[in-house]
Design a protein around this motif. Sequence first.
Motif, PDB file in Angstrom:
ATOM      1  N   LEU A  55       0.817  -1.210   0.000  1.00 28.17           N
ATOM      2  CA  LEU A  55       0.000   0.000   0.000  1.00 28.17           C
ATOM      3  C   LEU A  55       0.854   1.265   0.000  1.00 28.17           C
ATOM      4  CD1 LEU A  55      -2.875  -0.951   2.456  1.00 28.17           C
ATOM      5  CD2 LEU A  55      -2.863  -1.062  -0.046  1.00 28.17           C
ATOM      6  N   LEU A  56       2.033   1.197   0.606  1.00 28.47           N
ATOM      7  CA  LEU A  56       2.913   2.367   0.665  1.00 28.47           C
ATOM      8  C   LEU A  56       3.698   2.581  -0.627  1.00 28.47           C
ATOM      9  CD1 LEU A  56       4.263   1.973   4.301  1.00 28.47           C
ATOM     10  CD2 LEU A  56       2.652   3.714   3.470  1.00 28.47           C
ATOM     11  N   THR A  57       3.989   1.487  -1.359  1.00 32.41           N
ATOM     12  CA  THR A  57       4.855   1.600  -2.536  1.00 32.41           C
ATOM     13  C   THR A  57       4.172   1.247  -3.849  1.00 32.41           C
ATOM     14  OG1 THR A  57       5.649  -0.691  -2.422  1.00 32.41           O
ATOM     15  CG2 THR A  57       6.882   0.979  -1.148  1.00 32.41           C
ATOM     16  N   GLY A  58       3.091   0.482  -3.798  1.00 31.52           N
ATOM     17  CA  GLY A  58       2.452   0.002  -5.017  1.00 31.52           C
ATOM     18  C   GLY A  58       3.196  -1.158  -5.649  1.00 31.52           C
ATOM     19  N   THR A  59       4.168  -1.714  -4.925  1.00 31.01           N
ATOM     20  CA  THR A  59       4.957  -2.837  -5.433  1.00 31.01           C
ATOM     21  C   THR A  59       5.076  -3.914  -4.352  1.00 31.01           C
ATOM     22  OG1 THR A  59       7.139  -2.143  -4.637  1.00 31.01           O
ATOM     23  CG2 THR A  59       6.383  -1.186  -6.715  1.00 31.01           C
ATOM     24  N   ALA A  60       5.453  -5.100  -4.793  1.00 34.26           N
ATOM     25  CA  ALA A  60       5.637  -6.195  -3.841  1.00 34.26           C
ATOM     26  C   ALA A  60       6.952  -6.074  -3.082  1.00 34.26           C
ATOM     27  CB  ALA A  60       5.568  -7.541  -4.561  1.00 34.26           C
ATOM     28  N   TRP A  61       8.022  -5.635  -3.739  1.00 33.48           N
ATOM     29  CA  TRP A  61       9.335  -5.683  -3.086  1.00 33.48           C
ATOM     30  C   TRP A  61      10.185  -4.430  -3.242  1.00 33.48           C
ATOM     31  CZ3 TRP A  61       9.374  -9.287   0.351  1.00 33.48           C
ATOM     32  CH2 TRP A  61       8.622 -10.442   0.143  1.00 33.48           C
ATOM     33  N   GLU A  62       9.821  -3.521  -4.127  1.00 31.93           N
ATOM     34  CA  GLU A  62      10.652  -2.343  -4.338  1.00 31.93           C
ATOM     35  C   GLU A  62      10.498  -1.358  -3.181  1.00 31.93           C
ATOM     36  OE1 GLU A  62      10.292  -0.583  -8.231  1.00 31.93           O
ATOM     37  OE2 GLU A  62       9.972  -2.566  -9.107  1.00 31.93           O
ATOM     38  N   VAL A  63      11.594  -0.697  -2.849  1.00 30.94           N
ATOM     39  CA  VAL A  63      11.605   0.296  -1.782  1.00 30.94           C
ATOM     40  C   VAL A  63      11.552   1.673  -2.420  1.00 30.94           C
ATOM     41  CG1 VAL A  63      12.989   1.257   0.110  1.00 30.94           C
ATOM     42  CG2 VAL A  63      12.924  -1.225  -0.265  1.00 30.94           C
ATOM     43  N   GLY A  64      10.724   2.529  -1.872  1.00 30.96           N
ATOM     44  CA  GLY A  64      10.620   3.886  -2.383  1.00 30.96           C
ATOM     45  C   GLY A  64      11.157   4.884  -1.379  1.00 30.96           C
ATOM     46  N   PRO A  65      11.132   6.157  -1.723  1.00 29.30           N
ATOM     47  CA  PRO A  65      11.603   7.188  -0.798  1.00 29.30           C
ATOM     48  C   PRO A  65      10.585   7.430   0.314  1.00 29.30           C
ATOM     49  CG  PRO A  65      10.742   8.200  -2.782  1.00 29.30           C
ATOM     50  CD  PRO A  65      10.701   6.713  -3.003  1.00 29.30           C
ATOM     51  N   GLY A  66      11.018   8.087   1.378  1.00 28.01           N
ATOM     52  CA  GLY A  66      10.115   8.440   2.475  1.00 28.01           C
ATOM     53  C   GLY A  66       9.404   7.228   3.035  1.00 28.01           C
ATOM     54  N   ALA A  67       8.074   7.275   3.052  1.00 28.80           N
ATOM     55  CA  ALA A  67       7.278   6.186   3.617  1.00 28.80           C
ATOM     56  C   ALA A  67       7.517   4.860   2.909  1.00 28.80           C
ATOM     57  CB  ALA A  67       5.794   6.536   3.564  1.00 28.80           C
ATOM     58  N   GLY A  68       7.964   4.905   1.661  1.00 26.69           N
ATOM     59  CA  GLY A  68       8.232   3.687   0.894  1.00 26.69           C
ATOM     60  C   GLY A  68       9.381   2.858   1.428  1.00 26.69           C
ATOM     61  N   ALA A  69      10.136   3.418   2.384  1.00 22.89           N
ATOM     62  CA  ALA A  69      11.246   2.683   3.000  1.00 22.89           C
ATOM     63  C   ALA A  69      10.895   2.173   4.403  1.00 22.89           C
ATOM     64  CB  ALA A  69      12.487   3.575   3.076  1.00 22.89           C
ATOM     65  N   ALA A  70       9.668   2.399   4.843  1.00 19.43           N
ATOM     66  CA  ALA A  70       9.278   2.082   6.221  1.00 19.43           C
ATOM     67  C   ALA A  70       9.339   0.600   6.558  1.00 19.43           C
ATOM     68  CB  ALA A  70       7.866   2.599   6.493  1.00 19.43           C
ATOM     69  N   ILE A  71       9.118  -0.265   5.595  1.00 19.29           N
ATOM     70  CA  ILE A  71       9.029  -1.701   5.854  1.00 19.29           C
ATOM     71  C   ILE A  71      10.285  -2.444   5.393  1.00 19.29           C
ATOM     72  CG2 ILE A  71       7.681  -3.798   5.430  1.00 19.29           C
ATOM     73  CD1 ILE A  71       5.945  -1.790   6.834  1.00 19.29           C
ATOM     74  N   LEU A  72      10.705  -2.227   4.166  1.00 22.46           N
ATOM     75  CA  LEU A  72      11.820  -2.990   3.596  1.00 22.46           C
ATOM     76  C   LEU A  72      13.050  -2.125   3.324  1.00 22.46           C
ATOM     77  CD1 LEU A  72       9.830  -5.250   1.092  1.00 22.46           C
ATOM     78  CD2 LEU A  72      10.687  -5.852   3.367  1.00 22.46           C
ATOM     79  N   GLY A  73      13.052  -0.894   3.807  1.00 28.38           N
ATOM     80  CA  GLY A  73      14.174  -0.001   3.576  1.00 28.38           C
ATOM     81  C   GLY A  73      15.336  -0.274   4.505  1.00 28.38           C
ATOM     82  N   GLY A  74      16.376   0.500   4.339  1.00 24.19           N
ATOM     83  CA  GLY A  74      17.554   0.389   5.190  1.00 24.19           C
ATOM     84  C   GLY A  74      18.645  -0.436   4.543  1.00 24.19           C
ATOM     85  N   ASP A  75      19.760  -0.497   5.255  1.00 17.40           N
ATOM     86  CA  ASP A  75      20.923  -1.256   4.797  1.00 17.40           C
ATOM     87  C   ASP A  75      20.968  -2.604   5.496  1.00 17.40           C
ATOM     88  OD1 ASP A  75      21.918   0.886   3.184  1.00 17.40           O
ATOM     89  OD2 ASP A  75      22.649   1.854   5.011  1.00 17.40           O
ATOM     90  N   GLU A  76      21.209  -3.655   4.725  1.00 17.31           N
ATOM     91  CA  GLU A  76      21.307  -4.987   5.321  1.00 17.31           C
ATOM     92  C   GLU A  76      22.463  -5.009   6.310  1.00 17.31           C
ATOM     93  OE1 GLU A  76      21.598  -7.859   2.164  1.00 17.31           O
ATOM     94  OE2 GLU A  76      19.460  -7.709   1.722  1.00 17.31           O
ATOM     95  N   ILE A  77      22.239  -5.726   7.428  1.00 18.91           N
ATOM     96  CA  ILE A  77      23.261  -5.842   8.449  1.00 18.91           C
ATOM     97  C   ILE A  77      23.112  -7.184   9.156  1.00 18.91           C
ATOM     98  CG2 ILE A  77      21.864  -4.676  10.212  1.00 18.91           C
ATOM     99  CD1 ILE A  77      24.571  -3.367  11.148  1.00 18.91           C
ATOM    100  N   GLY A  78      24.224  -7.798   9.464  1.00 20.02           N
ATOM    101  CA  GLY A  78      24.206  -9.077  10.169  1.00 20.02           C
ATOM    102  C   GLY A  78      23.961 -10.238   9.238  1.00 20.02           C
ATOM    103  N   ASP A  79      23.807 -11.393   9.865  1.00 16.52           N
ATOM    104  CA  ASP A  79      23.601 -12.632   9.123  1.00 16.52           C
ATOM    105  C   ASP A  79      22.158 -12.786   8.667  1.00 16.52           C
ATOM    106  OD1 ASP A  79      26.265 -13.369   9.538  1.00 16.52           O
ATOM    107  OD2 ASP A  79      25.799 -14.360  11.442  1.00 16.52           O
ATOM    108  N   ASP A  80      21.956 -13.618   7.675  1.00 18.58           N
ATOM    109  CA  ASP A  80      20.627 -13.944   7.184  1.00 18.58           C
ATOM    110  C   ASP A  80      19.947 -14.824   8.224  1.00 18.58           C
ATOM    111  OD1 ASP A  80      18.377 -15.048   5.933  1.00 18.58           O
ATOM    112  OD2 ASP A  80      19.355 -15.086   3.980  1.00 18.58           O
ATOM    113  N   GLY A  81      18.849 -14.322   8.780  1.00 21.69           N
ATOM    114  CA  GLY A  81      18.129 -15.071   9.804  1.00 21.69           C
ATOM    115  C   GLY A  81      17.075 -15.998   9.229  1.00 21.69           C
ATOM    116  N   GLY A  82      17.102 -16.270   7.946  1.00 23.27           N
ATOM    117  CA  GLY A  82      16.134 -17.156   7.321  1.00 23.27           C
ATOM    118  C   GLY A  82      15.273 -16.439   6.300  1.00 23.27           C
TER     119      GLY A  82
END
Length: 165
Positions: A55-82
């Motif tokens: 609902l915030l981005t109109g896409t399944a996985w793409e990250v957008g600016p502002g609110a579009g980064a609220a869920i899947l945004g940021g820089d990956e850090i640490g190990d893959d937890g699954g």
Amino acid sequence: MELIGHRLSVEQWRAMLDDPAVVETVIFGDLDDDDAEMPEPDLDLDKSWHGLHYLLTGTAWEVGPGAGAAILGGDEIGDDGGYGPARVLSPEAVRSIDAGLAAIDPATLRERFDPAAMTTAEIYPAIWSGGEEAFDSFLAPRFQELREFYRTAAAEDAAVLLAIT
């Protein structure tokens, strides 16, 4: 799968950047202590995270600016937890997301809610055939929690750690 979030002080954020192994402790607690409890996250979107992201981005996985980064945004850090590594957002990114979320009201999200399109896009979880009830009882309340989480983090000048568990 659920999305959890933790607010981090600037000191905690910098320590995490210096030693990404800290991520596991923040999310899961002391794994070497059988009596230790998992830390309570500051945000738990449960299974609503993917629907909100859509609902915030109109896409399944793409990250957008502002609110579009609220869920899947940021820089990956640490190990893959699954479900992929955790992601960390700087205090500056948190303020940008907060401003973006503040500009969106639930009525705007309701207008973007299209159960058929969400089903076609395979948005998790597959509950969208419930129509408006899925929005009212599942997404709208979690959106308010998401806004409050970022509002508080921005006011605290905090960084954010997000993880899908």
